[in-house]
Write an enzyme that holds these catalytic residues in place. Sequence first.
Site, short mmCIF file in Angstrom:
data_model
loop_
_atom_site.label_atom_id
_atom_site.label_comp_id
_atom_site.label_asym_id
_atom_site.label_seq_id
_atom_site.Cartn_x
_atom_site.Cartn_y
_atom_site.Cartn_z
N LYS A 76 0.87 -1.19 0.00
CA LYS A 76 0.00 0.00 0.00
C LYS A 76 0.90 1.23 0.00
CE LYS A 76 -3.94 1.92 2.65
NZ LYS A 76 -4.80 1.70 3.84
N SER A 151 -9.75 1.53 2.80
CA SER A 151 -8.89 2.36 1.99
C SER A 151 -7.81 1.58 1.23
CB SER A 151 -8.20 3.39 2.87
OG SER A 151 -7.35 2.75 3.80
N SER A 175 -10.07 -0.97 6.87
CA SER A 175 -9.42 -0.76 5.56
C SER A 175 -8.70 -1.98 4.99
CB SER A 175 -8.45 0.41 5.64
OG SER A 175 -9.15 1.61 5.69
#
Lengths: 489, 478, 95
Positions: A76, A151, A175
């Site tokens: 990420k 997210s 997330s």
Amino acid sequence: MKNRSLTELSAGLKSGEFSSVELTQYFLQRISNYDTDLNAFITVTEEQALSAAKVADEKIAAGSATDLTGIPIAYKDLFCTEGVRTSCASKMLDNFIAPYTATAVEKLTQAGMPMLGKTNMDEFAMGSSNENSFYGAAKNPWDLERVPGGSSGGSAVAVAAKLAPVSLGTDTGGSIRQPASLTGITGIKPTYGRVSRFGMIAYASSLDQGGVFASSAEDCALVLQTMSGFDAKDSTSVERGVPDFSASLNDSLQELKIGLPKEFFDEGLDSNVADVVNEAIEAYKKLGAEIVEISLPNTHLAIPSYYVIAPAEASSNLSRFDGVRYGYRCDEPKDLTDMYMRSRGEGFGSEVKRRIMTGTYALSAGYYDAYYLKAQKIRRLISEDFKQAFENVDVIMGPVAPETAFKIGEKSDDPISMYLSDIYTLSLNLAGLTGMSVPAGFSRENKMPVGLQIIGNYFDEAKILNVAHQYQQVTDWHKKMPSAYAGEK
Amino acid sequence: MEWETVIGLEIHAQLSTKSKLFSGSSTEYGQQPNTQANVVDLAMPGVLPVLNTEAVRMATLFGLAIDAPIGRGNVFARKNYFYPDLPQGYQISQFDKPIVELGHMDILLENGETKRIGVTRAHLEQDAGKSLHKDYAGMTGIDLNRSGTPLLEIVSEPDMSSAKEAVAYMKKIHALVQYLGINDGNLQEGSFRCDANVSVRPKGQKELGTRAELKNINSFRFVERAINIEVERQIDIIEDGGKVVQETRLYDPDKNETRSMRSKEEANDYRYFPDPDLLPIEITDEFIETVRATMPELPQAKYQRFMAEYALTDYDAGVLTTSRAVADYFEEVAKSTNEAKLSANWVIGELSSHLNADDLEISQSPVSAEMLSSLVSRIADKTISGKIAKEVFQALWAGEGKTADEIIESKGLKQITDSGAIEGMIDEIVASNPAQVEQYRSGKEKVFGFFVGQVMKASQGKANPAQVNELLKDKLKE
Amino acid sequence: MSLTVDEVKKIAFLARLSIQEENIEQYSQDLSSIFGLVEQMNAENVDDIEPMAHPQDAMQRLRDDVVTEVDQREKLLSNAPLTEDGLFLVPKVLD
């Protein structure tokens, strides 16, 4: 190669069936074939990946390889990676080259995992759809018109479409679990303090925790094993031993007590999702588990409490982005205040600004007690709910999200309805517990994947990985792939 | 109308740790800009603070020295504001749970009375970087070397009622932190700084007047001047029918005036909240006792002991204990020479005046305690006279030798105590000055001084003066 | 709960965020509805509850006072928008 587990890939590497360079090239090729549609990656680090793969091959040849050596991974884009852009999917950090590497990444790099690239996300991890990205929305491989969740959307998409065998995400309010659920893969959020936060760009410091996306609980266990553990650079990481997560995967679930919180099965839950979750519970009964109805009576307060605490911490955490030492600076500032106002106003997207303002207001003079302090008290109530529940059960199960992946644009103008989709995941972050999302089937209505949430007590990752793994031994939902990406282009 | 002044001080003392409060960067002063600012000090994205144990120990030591309770679960909070020398956009400080709670410090007033000043609290926090206003094409340069250096902010009660009291209190704190070895006391380099909250009210009025905060006053002299000028300003305003505005003001020593710092005034809402990257600091009884065991002797105790142990006067003991370095220096000399009074005289006299003349701290003195000891010993054993000793001291100060003996030897300054040699010189002088001998013998005893002077001159000052007196008297009687 | 346009402007300034004039009304609506949601907390009496700042009931770990860092100025300044003589440059700071 995309259908093999990490253990199988490692065996293939060690037996010489393929090299790490070949394996890495294979995934780089898939990224190049499919990512134009999916937008899972912000940055692809081909050169670094291949040179790391070369080193991994040497290690394998020398017999000094670990179980992860040579297996590529994606991160990420909020994990700092030295020499590589780390953007947080924000215009603010579009030009930011991290000068150091996050501890979790460092540990996996040390273990010999080449980095394929940095994945798409909601800007500064604020969002549940991956639509809040400066680099555009990531798409759900099961239906390109739908969101992959957020997210950590890009990391989930990368694994769901097999652009990477495994990836890292972070989970502040769901997330990892929510995108794992929405894209039909396995994801684990460890207990707060299990994984170092050093080098993970903070959203809400007391809630953030790094974790893993993979195709199975078994794969998650391997990677989590290596990235876990105390870090002297993170005062909130916990000084305690990390058990062997893989060793207990095959423990029997006879007499396992599973708690089902009645608040997770209320009228807000889509009936198609409920059906899938209930079916999974049936499977656990067959595995010998006992089902107990429990109550987490303060669940309804998780959203209000979270949407004070997380923005309050974020409003302060994001103050460092001021256009002085790194990041975006506006053109021709009139004066110092103008530089601050416009650099931040132009560098941050609208959801980030919304949350910074929410947090600023909640902490401001005269409101602190009514909002921030109150939210922290509610946080204790929520945490106590779990404590009591875990006195009687081993794990807690329920849905991850109230519905399957929604359409891109469907909720983007309505922050509140977006916030409400985190209802089943937030409370776990407030308490600091560990949780997973495990693929459990598809909605009859729209054929989109549905995840089962498994919540464990503090530092009980080994238990929930065992519980997930046993389910994956008797089901094959985790092996399903979106057909458009199941072949080779 | 008669006015009463109310003053409270906020002192910022940099703690003498090697590394910063939350990072492993060096705290050394005067290095190239931004060479001592690592990823944590620069607030790079993703970094986290880790607390320096030594800062906690030093703060605890200070708390014990002012008789204050130590906060058992003290907590760091974030003070949020934007400023280019504050890279995080917040200062990590302590708010409602400081490490040092209410303590006190006694000061001596001019009338000889003692006044107790309350120390509201002392807390740990990060120092900021520096803004350099040298002209970079109309811009300001930011150096973050100082960013994250540990500070102990020591907040007093508004217990002082004159600039003199404020200075006395500041000096006492200044001496204390050096005694404790937690601050280097260097006001010029900014390691010891002071803000003063000043207000006035009609004498007898209970409630406080509106205060102004005077920022960063970097010398004892300026504190006194700044407060006095601010008090005058406030009284003038009120007597002219105006109102004092609560604000931050900067003292300008060149113009001897205070002026408003408007930039610090806008949007003063710091939004304090507990820092989620840091956990509460646990202070155990065991830890407190460990720290207490390292407590050095404090100024008051040392002062009493100097009078008792070395039979020093009240004045000498007072002067010698104003700073730990001076006291230590004196004690080293006194112990190795066994000549306390003589040692005290030399430290307070010759040494201090040389230090003052060259603007040096005692730690920078070219004459070490060991060197002065050698000198004092030679005076005590009469190898040299007090007068010659000053010459030897000057030579030591100038670096002409390492010990008094070395200088005495090389310059041939050894006192002449051989009575035969002195007699020889006296005989010669008596013989060559018959007129003066006649005068003396006829009762003009003043001429005696002339003979002493002649003998001393002939001996180049090295003849033992007592012996010269005695022998001269004998010879002149004849 | 509703936040006025003026309150939004005040908060935006406190947070140093420039907001386009035409978007202020939207932010005021959004923030109002967020705080409407947040105020569901008011139904709860939490007077006697100890606030929880951290998931763990742990105490702060301390680090030894050792200098571990070396000068990395060149690397660390390389992301800065504007530097000179090893300093970060910003528009003039007035005091």
